[in-house]
Design a protein around this motif. Structure first.
Motif, PDB file in Angstrom:
ATOM      1  N   ARG A 283       3.335  -0.891   2.594  1.00  0.00           N
ATOM      2  CA  ARG A 283       2.193  -0.010   2.387  1.00  0.00           C
ATOM      3  C   ARG A 283       1.274  -0.610   1.331  1.00  0.00           C
ATOM      4  O   ARG A 283       1.734  -1.033   0.265  1.00  0.00           O
TER       5      ARG A 283
ATOM      6  N   PHE B 263      -3.009   9.011  -4.970  1.00  0.00           N
ATOM      7  CA  PHE B 263      -3.427   9.099  -3.563  1.00  0.00           C
ATOM      8  C   PHE B 263      -2.270   8.635  -2.671  1.00  0.00           C
ATOM      9  O   PHE B 263      -2.346   7.585  -2.025  1.00  0.00           O
TER      10      PHE B 263
ATOM     11  N   GLU C   3     -13.182   7.584  -7.043  1.00  0.00           N
ATOM     12  CA  GLU C   3     -11.736   7.698  -6.838  1.00  0.00           C
ATOM     13  C   GLU C   3     -10.983   6.670  -7.671  1.00  0.00           C
ATOM     14  O   GLU C   3      -9.958   6.988  -8.300  1.00  0.00           O
TER      15      GLU C   3
ATOM     16  N   TRP D  57      -2.663  -0.145  -0.663  1.00  0.00           N
ATOM     17  CA  TRP D  57      -3.800   0.715  -0.981  1.00  0.00           C
ATOM     18  C   TRP D  57      -4.988  -0.193  -1.293  1.00  0.00           C
ATOM     19  O   TRP D  57      -5.128  -0.710  -2.403  1.00  0.00           O
TER      20      TRP D  57
ATOM     21  N   THR E  73      -5.626  -5.140  -3.411  1.00  0.00           N
ATOM     22  CA  THR E  73      -5.072  -3.787  -3.364  1.00  0.00           C
ATOM     23  C   THR E  73      -4.844  -3.252  -4.771  1.00  0.00           C
ATOM     24  O   THR E  73      -4.879  -3.978  -5.764  1.00  0.00           O
TER      25      THR E  73
ATOM     26  N   GLU F  34      -0.395   5.031  -5.989  1.00  0.00           N
ATOM     27  CA  GLU F  34       0.614   5.623  -5.109  1.00  0.00           C
ATOM     28  C   GLU F  34       0.917   7.068  -5.492  1.00  0.00           C
ATOM     29  O   GLU F  34       1.302   7.871  -4.638  1.00  0.00           O
TER      30      GLU F  34
ATOM     31  N   ASP G   6     -10.987   0.724   0.405  1.00  0.00           N
ATOM     32  CA  ASP G   6     -10.824   2.019   1.058  1.00  0.00           C
ATOM     33  C   ASP G   6     -11.089   3.185   0.107  1.00  0.00           C
ATOM     34  O   ASP G   6     -10.971   4.349   0.511  1.00  0.00           O
ATOM     35  N   PHE G   7     -11.451   2.873  -1.157  1.00  0.00           N
ATOM     36  CA  PHE G   7     -11.642   3.913  -2.163  1.00  0.00           C
ATOM     37  C   PHE G   7     -13.024   3.796  -2.791  1.00  0.00           C
ATOM     38  O   PHE G   7     -13.521   2.695  -3.044  1.00  0.00           O
TER      39      PHE G   7
ATOM     40  N   THR H  51      -1.107   9.307   0.193  1.00  0.00           N
ATOM     41  CA  THR H  51      -1.231   9.160   1.651  1.00  0.00           C
ATOM     42  C   THR H  51      -2.338   8.201   2.077  1.00  0.00           C
ATOM     43  O   THR H  51      -2.567   8.014   3.272  1.00  0.00           O
ATOM     44  N   ARG H  52      -3.011   7.566   1.111  1.00  0.00           N
ATOM     45  CA  ARG H  52      -4.196   6.759   1.431  1.00  0.00           C
ATOM     46  C   ARG H  52      -3.862   5.278   1.614  1.00  0.00           C
ATOM     47  O   ARG H  52      -4.647   4.406   1.288  1.00  0.00           O
TER      48      ARG H  52
ATOM     49  N   LYS I 112     -15.369   1.082  -1.668  1.00  0.00           N
ATOM     50  CA  LYS I 112     -15.846   1.606  -0.394  1.00  0.00           C
ATOM     51  C   LYS I 112     -17.347   1.870  -0.425  1.00  0.00           C
ATOM     52  O   LYS I 112     -18.035   1.714   0.598  1.00  0.00           O
TER      53      LYS I 112
END
Length: 233
Positions: free
Chosen positions: A70, A55, A81, A72, A44, A52, A76-77, A57-58, A33
């Motif tokens: 789902r 994080f 992180e 990840w 991912t 999982e 997005d990180f 909920t991410r 990110k």
């Protein structure tokens, strides 16, 4: 790296590959990110890390046929992180605590001992997000003076034509290999097509199944002054 024996793209896998005599070590490169290139095969994180759990909920949800899955996304990180994630236990508990490497960390580990053979993964995905992986890659290469380091030869590979064309401008001395999968075999099925590719690539990397079906591609490529580096899954 030696991914049959250690987690793929880990420091252990890279070190073992070099110990086994590998001439080059491959880095599949994704973008965090905060714009850092990291060594991971997937777009991912869930296949090869404990994201999982760390994080939960991410995630983003995507349709996969009739199911919603789902995912990840690396992008997005932040790097901080991602560095919290265990990237080794998925393969074997003895690799617990393995961390994802940045491209810079991979360079530091390999430089002077073997060549680097990076692939910029999923470039169209990043372009759609306003990220320029080639620019990020060029900055790291130039910082480390890898454009012409005889002790650490560098070859860039990609399935994406736009990526290699951009790299030809930003890093003209770095060899560029155009990877071709079976569904895209028509991209290299005639001598003229290989000549066109030679304007922005140094070589082709066709899947072996393509060459088995059309072995003349090798001669056409050589006539166009392109190297040929077959691969398989």
């Amino acid at each position: 790296g030696a991914s049959a024996y250690a987690p793929e793209h880990s420091a252990d896998a890279y070190r073992l590959a070099m110990a086994q005599g590998a001439d080059f070590v491959e880095q599949d490169l994704a973008v965090t990110k905060d714009g850092v290139l990291v060594s991971i095969h997937d777009l991912t994180l869930e296949r090869t890390t404990d994201v999982e759990e760390v994080f939960p909920t991410r995630f983003v949800e995507e349709k996969a046929g009739d199911k919603v899955v789902r995912r990840w996304l690396v992008n997005d990180f932040t790097l901080a992180e991602i560095k919290q994630l265990d990237a080794g236990s998925w393969m074997d508990r003895r690799f617990a605590g393995t961390r994802i490497l940045t491209f810079q960390e991979a360079i530091d580990l390999v430089k002077g001992k073997a060549g680097l053979y990076p692939e910029l993964k999923d470039p169209e995905f990043y372009r759609q997000r306003g990220v320029d992986p080639v620019k990020l890659f060029a900055e790291v290469v130039q910082k480390n003076r890898l454009e012409a380091d005889p002790a650490t030869p560098l070859i860039l590979q990609s399935f994406d034509e736009a990526t290699l064309k951009a790299a030809a401008l930003d890093l003209p001395t770095v060899p560029r290999v155009f990877l071709v999968s079976p569904p895209d075999a028509g991209r290299i099925d005639a001598p003229g097509k290989l000549k066109e590719i030679a304007a922005w690539a140094s070589g082709i990397g066709p899947n072996k199944a393509i060459l088995e079906k059309t072995p003349d591609i090798v001669a056409w490529a050589h006539a166009a002054k392109l190297t040929v580096t077959p691969w398989t899954f």
